[in-house]
Scaffold this active site. Structure first.
Site, PDB file in Angstrom:
ATOM      1  CG  HIS A   1      -3.412   1.809  -9.468  1.00 29.30           C
ATOM      2  ND1 HIS A   1      -4.863   1.443  -9.096  1.00 29.30           N
ATOM      3  CD2 HIS A   1      -2.923   2.534  -8.450  1.00 29.30           C
ATOM      4  CE1 HIS A   1      -4.980   2.278  -8.078  1.00 29.30           C
ATOM      5  NE2 HIS A   1      -3.859   2.850  -7.555  1.00 29.30           N
TER       6      HIS A   1
ATOM      7  CG  HIS B   1      -2.191   0.843   1.103  1.00 34.10           C
ATOM      8  ND1 HIS B   1      -2.335   1.756   0.379  1.00 34.10           N
ATOM      9  CD2 HIS B   1      -2.847   1.314   2.178  1.00 34.10           C
ATOM     10  CE1 HIS B   1      -3.351   2.366   0.428  1.00 34.10           C
ATOM     11  NE2 HIS B   1      -3.763   2.106   1.613  1.00 34.10           N
TER      12      HIS B   1
ATOM     13  CG  ASP C   1       3.826   4.737  -4.841  1.00 36.66           C
ATOM     14  OD1 ASP C   1       3.614   5.505  -4.263  1.00 36.66           O
ATOM     15  OD2 ASP C   1       3.008   3.470  -4.565  1.00 36.66           O
TER      16      ASP C   1
HETATM   17  N1  ACO Z   1       5.380  -5.209 -13.751  1.00 35.28           N
HETATM   18  C1  ACO Z   1       5.288  -6.353 -14.697  1.00 35.28           C
HETATM   19  N2  ACO Z   1       4.298  -7.006 -14.632  1.00 35.28           N
HETATM   20  C2  ACO Z   1       3.287  -6.514 -13.990  1.00 35.28           C
HETATM   21  C3  ACO Z   1       3.032  -5.432 -13.190  1.00 35.28           C
HETATM   22  C4  ACO Z   1       4.375  -4.949 -12.831  1.00 35.28           C
HETATM   23  N3  ACO Z   1       4.377  -3.715 -12.101  1.00 35.28           N
HETATM   24  N4  ACO Z   1       1.986  -5.299 -12.554  1.00 35.28           N
HETATM   25  C5  ACO Z   1       1.292  -6.104 -13.103  1.00 35.28           C
HETATM   26  N5  ACO Z   1       1.880  -6.980 -13.812  1.00 35.28           N
HETATM   27  C6  ACO Z   1       1.465  -7.961 -14.736  1.00 35.28           C
HETATM   28  C7  ACO Z   1       1.190  -9.380 -14.092  1.00 35.28           C
HETATM   29  O1  ACO Z   1       2.245 -10.063 -13.888  1.00 35.28           O
HETATM   30  C8  ACO Z   1      -0.003 -10.010 -14.691  1.00 35.28           C
HETATM   31  O2  ACO Z   1       0.462 -10.494 -15.980  1.00 35.28           O
HETATM   32  P1  ACO Z   1      -0.315 -12.000 -16.455  1.00 35.28           P
HETATM   33  O3  ACO Z   1      -1.588 -11.648 -16.663  1.00 35.28           O
HETATM   34  O4  ACO Z   1       0.680 -12.453 -17.461  1.00 35.28           O
HETATM   35  O5  ACO Z   1       0.006 -12.696 -15.238  1.00 35.28           O
HETATM   36  C9  ACO Z   1      -0.898  -8.843 -15.289  1.00 35.28           C
HETATM   37  O6  ACO Z   1       0.001  -7.721 -15.266  1.00 35.28           O
HETATM   38  C10 ACO Z   1      -1.977  -8.264 -14.012  1.00 35.28           C
HETATM   39  O7  ACO Z   1      -1.485  -8.212 -12.952  1.00 35.28           O
HETATM   40  P2  ACO Z   1      -2.297  -8.287 -11.514  1.00 35.28           P
HETATM   41  O8  ACO Z   1      -1.259  -8.726 -10.520  1.00 35.28           O
HETATM   42  O9  ACO Z   1      -3.486  -9.222 -11.795  1.00 35.28           O
HETATM   43  O10 ACO Z   1      -2.773  -6.987 -11.319  1.00 35.28           O
HETATM   44  P3  ACO Z   1      -3.483  -6.362  -9.989  1.00 35.28           P
HETATM   45  O11 ACO Z   1      -4.058  -5.326 -10.173  1.00 35.28           O
HETATM   46  O12 ACO Z   1      -3.726  -7.209  -8.833  1.00 35.28           O
HETATM   47  O13 ACO Z   1      -1.944  -5.723  -9.322  1.00 35.28           O
HETATM   48  C11 ACO Z   1      -0.469  -3.896  -8.402  1.00 35.28           C
HETATM   49  C12 ACO Z   1      -1.830  -4.222  -9.057  1.00 35.28           C
HETATM   50  C13 ACO Z   1      -0.443  -4.778  -7.291  1.00 35.28           C
HETATM   51  C14 ACO Z   1      -0.348  -2.596  -8.248  1.00 35.28           C
HETATM   52  C15 ACO Z   1       0.537  -4.551  -9.589  1.00 35.28           C
HETATM   53  O14 ACO Z   1       0.542  -3.802 -10.847  1.00 35.28           O
HETATM   54  C16 ACO Z   1       1.875  -4.338  -9.076  1.00 35.28           C
HETATM   55  O15 ACO Z   1       2.576  -5.208  -8.292  1.00 35.28           O
HETATM   56  N6  ACO Z   1       2.724  -3.196  -9.261  1.00 35.28           N
HETATM   57  C17 ACO Z   1       4.053  -2.957  -8.874  1.00 35.28           C
HETATM   58  C18 ACO Z   1       3.896  -2.492  -7.491  1.00 35.28           C
HETATM   59  C19 ACO Z   1       3.290  -1.025  -7.343  1.00 35.28           C
HETATM   60  O16 ACO Z   1       3.701  -0.206  -8.147  1.00 35.28           O
HETATM   61  N7  ACO Z   1       2.488  -0.765  -6.316  1.00 35.28           N
HETATM   62  C20 ACO Z   1       1.750   0.624  -6.180  1.00 35.28           C
HETATM   63  C21 ACO Z   1       0.531   0.664  -6.510  1.00 35.28           C
HETATM   64  S1  ACO Z   1      -0.151   2.246  -6.204  1.00 35.28           S
HETATM   65  C22 ACO Z   1      -0.290   2.412  -4.567  1.00 35.28           C
HETATM   66  O17 ACO Z   1      -0.849   1.395  -4.006  1.00 35.28           O
HETATM   67  C23 ACO Z   1      -0.398   3.760  -3.803  1.00 35.28           C
END
Ligand code: ACO
Length: 429
Positions: free
Chosen positions: A307, A268, A363
């Site tokens: 996101h 978060h 972020d």
């Molecule tokens: N880098 C590479 N691949 C990614 C990323 C990323 N940052 N984010 C998602 N993906 C890919 C996943 O591997 C998945 O691929 P697949 O379909 O081949 O399996 C697809 O995109 C969907 O990903 P999910 O995990 O299902 O997406 P979700 O909506 O659950 O996750 C999250 C969102 C947690 C923010 C994710 O994008 C992530 O981990 N990002 C990096 C961490 C980050 O920056 N967090 C800050 C969020 S902003 C906030 O909270 C203030």
């Protein structure tokens, strides 16, 4: 058959039911009428992480993740970042309307005159270890404030609520700065009522021996904009924690402490730190293609990208990028910016990221700004908690006065053991 309704046929029994659709939702309790027998509990929905469940009605923040829209009380975030300041935005978030001139002046006065904390709070902050994480210190001292203001328990008294809202918004920067200075063995710097909200926070963080701290106006404004952008984000993990804990009718300090605790988690409030560490790990612009290749091969994620709600460019990230340029004119270029821009350029042209609709989130650039402003990495989540306090308080108050609110109490699908008899320890295998 009602036009604004949902017809359901239960194939287990063959019976049919119509339930109303209002504002794009069905009432989950309506499903309980669907039973296989008289003594059946009724149908429930299974929704871990509330991915498709509206837990409340709210008038505070609107997000359209597909279009990259964020509005507080109807006002686009871009316009607030351009023309407002954090305290005015906090008033808007809490009261629903922008303040008149006199309301604004009274609000600024009230917040400014609640920034000092009781000296005993300082004493117990001194009891923390020298290396205590500032977020851990913040969450426990916010909770402890309830013991200093026992009248805060009267949550249904509007004036009492108002007073605690002033206190919390005003004291959060003081607690945050004291937590930071504790870790560095620096004497605490007291609030300066001549300064703006952001200016005073910089004063309490960075004042040394000078008799009067003068914040750099560009940096002061940049921090204020970051505060505006972080003020609320509807039903995220910490806002939901505040609402759930507050629904037990506990005092607001305890409810907000729950919000700080939720924000402490790396999923978060901690992603900006992770993004900064990632840019450091990449090390130079020419190593970016190789790094992206590894991400695409499943070796880790691009931190600061993607996101749960935004499937377009996070509107906050756009504003932060512009703010970063202004900050770097004062502080000098952050060498990691070159790497960040290259990551963004390559990712936005790459099929992997395009297909999955992964864009920079809030972020991706904040860590770079915070670092250039001289904030250490462990204070990053605290910088998020300060402005989010107004959002948490608005969510808390909205929850309290909502007639639909009951104590938060989700259901479960029990998948454990069936009834079995207890055996004394000597008789167990
Ligand atoms: N880098 C590479 N691949 C990614 C990323 C990323 N940052 N984010 C998602 N993906 C890919 C996943 O591997 C998945 O691929 P697949 O379909 O081949 O399996 C697809 O995109 C969907 O990903 P999910 O995990 O299902 O997406 P979700 O909506 O659950 O996750 C999250 C969102 C947690 C923010 C994710 O994008 C992530 O981990 N990002 C990096 C961490 C980050 O920056 N967090 C800050 C969020 S902003 C906030 O909270 C203030």
């Amino acid at each position: 058959m009602a036009k604004d309704g949902l017809s359901i046929t239960d194939n287990r029994t063959g019976s049919s039911l119509e339930i109303p659709i209002t504002q794009g939702t069905i009432g989950a309790m309506d499903l309980r009428q669907i039973k296989v027998s008289e003594d059946d509990f009724g149908l429930m929905s299974y929704d871990p992480a509330f991915g498709n469940t509206a837990s409340c009605k709210s008038t505070i923040t609107f997000i359209d993740g597909d279009k990259g829209i964020l509005r507080y009380r109807g006002y686009p975030i871009e316009q607030l970042a351009e023309g407002s300041n954090y305290l005015e935005t906090a008033f808007l978030i809490l009261h629903g309307e922008l303040p008149s001139k006199s309301e604004y002046e009274e609000w600024i006065y009230d917040i400014t005159h609640h920034t000092i904390i009781h000296e005993n709070i300082k004493k117990f902050m001194e009891g923390f270890r020298y290396d205590a994480h500032p977020m851990g210190m913040l969450l426990s001292t916010v909770g402890a404030l309830s013991t200093f203001y026992p009248e805060a328990k009267n949550i249904f008294d509007e004036n009492v609520r108002k007073k605690q809202i002033h206190r919390l918004i005003a004291k959060m920067p003081t607690l945050a700065a004291f937590a930071y200075r504790h870790g560095r063995g620096l004497p605490y710097a007291y609030p300066d009522n001549d300064l703006s909200y952001a200016g005073n926070f910089l004063n309490m963080m960075f004042k040394m021996t000078e008799s009067k701290y003068k914040p750099n106006p560009v940096i002061e404004r940049a921090l204020d904009i970051l505060f505006i952008l972080h003020a609320d984000h509807e039903q995220n993990c910490s806002a939901s924690a505040v609402r759930a804990v507050g629904s037990s009718h506990v005092d607001p300090y305890s409810a907000i402490a729950a919000g700080v605790a939720a924000l402490y988690g790396p999923l978060h409030g901690g992603a900006n730190e992770a993004a900064l560490r990632m840019l450091n790990e990449i090390g130079s612009k020419d190593k970016v293609p190789e790094f992206i290749k590894r991400v695409k091969a499943g070796e880790g994620r691009l931190m600061g990208f993607g996101h749960r709600i935004y499937k377009a460019y996070d509107p906050r990230a756009k504003i932060i990028k512009e703010t970063a340029d202004k900050v770097f004119e004062v502080t000098g270029m952050n060498p990691l910016l070159e790497i960040a821009l290259e990551v963004e350029r390559i990712a936005l042209e790459d099929d992997y990221f395009i297909k999955r609709r992964l864009y920079p989130n809030v972020d991706f650039y904040t860590g770079l700004i915070y670092q250039s402003l001289g904030f250490p990495v462990d204070i990053f989540p605290v910088l998020f908690a300060i402005p989010r306090t107004s959002g948490w308080l608005a969510q808390w108050e909205e929850m309290l006065i909502d007639k639909d609110t009951r104590i938060a109490r989700p259901r479960q699908v029990y998948v454990g053991k069936d009834k079995r008899d207890f055996k004394a320890i000597g008789k167990r295998r």
